[in-house]
Design an enzyme around this catalytic site. Structure first.
Site, mmCIF file in Angstrom:
data_model
loop_
_atom_site.group_PDB
_atom_site.id
_atom_site.type_symbol
_atom_site.label_atom_id
_atom_site.label_comp_id
_atom_site.label_asym_id
_atom_site.label_seq_id
_atom_site.Cartn_x
_atom_site.Cartn_y
_atom_site.Cartn_z
ATOM 1 N N TYR A 54 0.838 -1.200 0.000
ATOM 2 C CA TYR A 54 0.000 0.000 0.000
ATOM 3 C C TYR A 54 0.877 1.255 0.000
ATOM 4 C CZ TYR A 54 -3.703 3.288 1.209
ATOM 5 O OH TYR A 54 -4.585 4.359 1.195
ATOM 6 N N LYS A 102 1.056 4.096 -3.045
ATOM 7 C CA LYS A 102 0.811 5.514 -2.790
ATOM 8 C C LYS A 102 2.060 6.365 -3.039
ATOM 9 C CE LYS A 102 -3.522 5.125 -1.889
ATOM 10 N NZ LYS A 102 -4.511 5.609 -2.880
#
Length: 261
Positions: A148, A152
């Site tokens: 994650y 990002k």
């Protein structure tokens, strides 16, 4: 700005984006997988705000669905003035040992779809000489907390690069980097956040309002709230070895697979 297209519009930050944009009298194109939720939301927005709300059902893990959304963004007869790449997917498991298909789906939603849709939107907007792209990143982009964080971090870097390329065209690119925000994301991803104090949490309304205000000002990197701007500044000054030590994977609430957010 005219019409705004929001991905992941059926829940979480996407839902809040849809409401704030509609109440500001923007027509909206609502993109998500859940047709029932989208249809209900569209009816609510039209009744409450008096705008046109278009439903576009799409699963952004599927190439053909991403292509349909991209085609909508390129439609010269129905121009989109703001693209909000918000859709996200919570895995709830560490990379090693997780199902690789789930990992690829997360990459598709949070990286590939952002790339493809931004390309379609930017091309159409530059031709018109106006428009804006808002990509939803995360403070996690500065950390080392699983894939994650990696996704990002790509979104942040990509948006900055896009902003450089778009300078002088009348089109802007912004990445918003919220910290922990009260939405359905963690619950749907079965990620246990119970150990975090209330102090670290933001509410979706404030995050979205700050992001849209920064889009209007042409800000490239938007970090809602003074506390997370401080955290961001501190993390950027730390050696990466220290960042890696504080990176921590959050265990899922149970052992079932985490659904898409």
């Amino acid at each position: 700005m005219g019409t705004a297209l929001v991905t992941g519009a059926s829940a979480g930050l996407g839902l809040e984006f849809a409401w704030q944009l509609a109440t500001a009298k923007h027509d909206v194109v609502l993109v998500a997988r859940d047709e029932e939720r989208l249809t209900r939301l569209a009816a609510q927005l039209e009744a409450a705000a008096g705008v046109h709300a278009e439903v576009l059902v799409a699963d952004l893990t599927r190439d053909e669905d991403v292509a349909r959304v991209a085609e909508r963004l390129r439609d010269p007869e129905r121009p989109v003035g703001l693209l909000v790449n918000n859709a996200g997917l919570g895995l709830g498991k560490p990379f090693v040992g997780n199902d690789i298909d789930a990992e690829v789906k997360a990459l598709d939603v949070m990286v590939r779809a952002v790339l493809v849709l931004s390309h379609a939107a930017a091309g159409a907007m530059v031709e018109r000489g106006r428009g804006a792209i808002l990509n939803v990143g995360s403070i996690a982009a500065l950390m080392a907390s699983g894939t994650y964080s990696a996704h990002k971090a790509w979104v942040r870097s990509f948006t900055e690069s896009l902003a450089v390329e778009l300078k002088g065209t009348g089109v802007t690119a912004t990445v918003v980097n919220p910290g922990f925000t009260h939405t359905e994301f963690h619950e749907r991803g079965q990620i246990d956040m119970s150990s975090f104090p209330e102090l670290v949490w933001l509410n979706a309304e404030d995050v979205v309002a700050a992001a849209l205000a920064d889009v209007r000002r042409g800000v490239v990197i938007s970090t809602p709230s003074a506390r997370y701007r401080t955290v961001s500044a501190i993390v950027r000054t730390l050696p990466r070895s220290a960042v890696r030590r504080i990176g921590k994977y959050r265990r899922p609430m149970d052992e079932t697979a985490a659904p898409d957010a």
